[in-house]
Design an enzyme around this catalytic site. Sequence first.
Site, PDB file in Angstrom:
ATOM      1  N   CYS A 134       0.822  -1.208   0.000  1.00  0.00           N
ATOM      2  CA  CYS A 134       0.000   0.000   0.000  1.00  0.00           C
ATOM      3  C   CYS A 134       0.858   1.260   0.000  1.00  0.00           C
ATOM      4  O   CYS A 134       1.380   1.659   1.050  1.00  0.00           O
ATOM      5  CB  CYS A 134      -0.934  -0.019   1.206  1.00  0.00           C
ATOM      6  SG  CYS A 134      -1.928   1.470   1.362  1.00  0.00           S
ATOM      7  N   CYS A 137      -0.445   4.101   2.201  1.00  0.00           N
ATOM      8  CA  CYS A 137      -0.187   3.924   3.639  1.00  0.00           C
ATOM      9  C   CYS A 137       1.286   4.160   3.973  1.00  0.00           C
ATOM     10  O   CYS A 137       1.598   4.776   4.990  1.00  0.00           O
ATOM     11  CB  CYS A 137      -0.515   2.504   4.096  1.00  0.00           C
ATOM     12  SG  CYS A 137      -1.959   1.753   3.368  1.00  0.00           S
ATOM     13  N   ASP A 138       2.191   3.646   3.155  1.00  0.00           N
ATOM     14  CA  ASP A 138       3.596   3.569   3.564  1.00  0.00           C
ATOM     15  C   ASP A 138       4.561   4.422   2.745  1.00  0.00           C
ATOM     16  O   ASP A 138       5.739   4.514   3.090  1.00  0.00           O
ATOM     17  CB  ASP A 138       4.064   2.104   3.488  1.00  0.00           C
ATOM     18  CG  ASP A 138       3.272   1.215   4.438  1.00  0.00           C
ATOM     19  OD1 ASP A 138       2.881   1.711   5.503  1.00  0.00           O
ATOM     20  OD2 ASP A 138       3.041   0.042   4.101  1.00  0.00           O
TER      21      ASP A 138
END
Length: 319
Positions: A134, A137-138
Amino acid sequence: MEHRRLIILGTGPAGYTAAIYAARANLEPMVFEGDQAGGQLTMTTEVENFPGFPDGVMGPELMEAMKKQAEKFGAEFRPGVATDVDLSQRPFKVVIDKEREYTADALIVATGASAKLLGIEGESEMIGRGVSTCATCDGFFFRNKRVIVVGGGDSAMEEATFLTKFASEVTIVHRREEFRASKIMQERAKSNPKIRFVMNVQSKRVLSDGNKVTGLEVVDNRTGETKVLEADGVFVAIGHKPNTDFLRGQLELDDIGYIVTKGNTSETSVEGVFACGDVMDSRYRQAITAAGSGCKAAMDAEKFLEGQAAHDWSVTLNA
Ligand code: NAP
C-alpha cells in the site's frame, strides 16, 4: 442454531463501523471476526490519514478502539470465518468455520480483500520493514529512498506515480514486455522522470540485511540471467482478491469477485444482504471509505428490518 436479527461478517473498519451503527440502533448484531480480527490495518504500523488523529495512530490501536466502541453499544464479537452461506431464503443461514450454524434476518458482508503477494523468499518476512502492498499507507516512509513497484496493471502505475512524491527513484518491475495498465496510466508513469522500467523479469527473492530491505533479485526471462535491483523498499502491486469465495453462486459478484451493490447503496442482489468496505470496492480501498460504507450498510439493514417488522405486523393484523 442461534438466531440474530443481524449478523455482520468481518471486522475491518467497515465491519466495525457497521457494528457501531447497528448496535446503536438496538439491533444487537453478532459480528464474526474473520481470520484476521481487525483486518488489514492490523498489519500496518502508523496510520496518518485517518481523520481525527493529527499525530497519527497505530493501525492495531485504531481497530481496537473501533471494536471497544461497538462493544460499548452492545455488539457481540465472536471468533470465526464464514465458510458457507445459504441466502436462498430468509432467515439466512451462515456457517462458521465449517461447523457452527447461525441464522439471521439480515446480513452485512464486510469480509474485505487481501492484497495478493508474490509468494517469494523474503517477502512476507519483510512486510512492514520495507515490503508493502500500500503506497498510500507507507509511501511517506520512503522519502529520498529508492523503491521498486512490482506489477504491470493500473495499481502498479498509480502506486509508482504516487511514490515519486517521496522516493528519489521508482523502478517498475514487470514480468512481461507489455503492461496490462490503461494507456493513460501508462503514459503518466512513462512521462515521469523519476520512474524507470525493468521489463520481462520474474521476481525471485526480496533481499535484506535482516532488518530492512536492500533490493530485489530478478531473473531475466529472455536470457535467464539473475540480476539484483538495489532498493530500500518493494511495493507489491499485483492486484487484490476480494474475500468472497464462500459467496459464489449466492450473490451477484463481478468478474473479479467483488460484490455488486446497487447504485449509491449497500444493497446486494439478495434483499436483506448488504455489503460494505473492500469486499465491494476495488477503487478506493481506504480505511475511511470502508468505515463510511459500513455506516451505510448498517443504516440500510436497519431500514430493511423495520420494513420487515411492519410487514409482519400487518400480516398478523390481517390474519
Ligand atoms: P490487475 O489489473 O489484475 O494487474 C495485476 C498486474 O500484476 C498485472 O500486470 C499482472 O501481470 C501482474 N501480476 C499478477 N500476478 C503476478 C505475479 N504473481 N507475479 C508478477 N506479476 C504479477 O490488478 P490492478 O492493477 O490492481 O487493477 C485491478 C483493477 O482495478 C483493474 O480493473 C484496474 O483497472 C482497476 N484500477 C483502476 C485504477 C484507476 O483507474 N485509477 C487504479 C488502480 C486499479 P500480467 O499483466 O502479466 O498478468
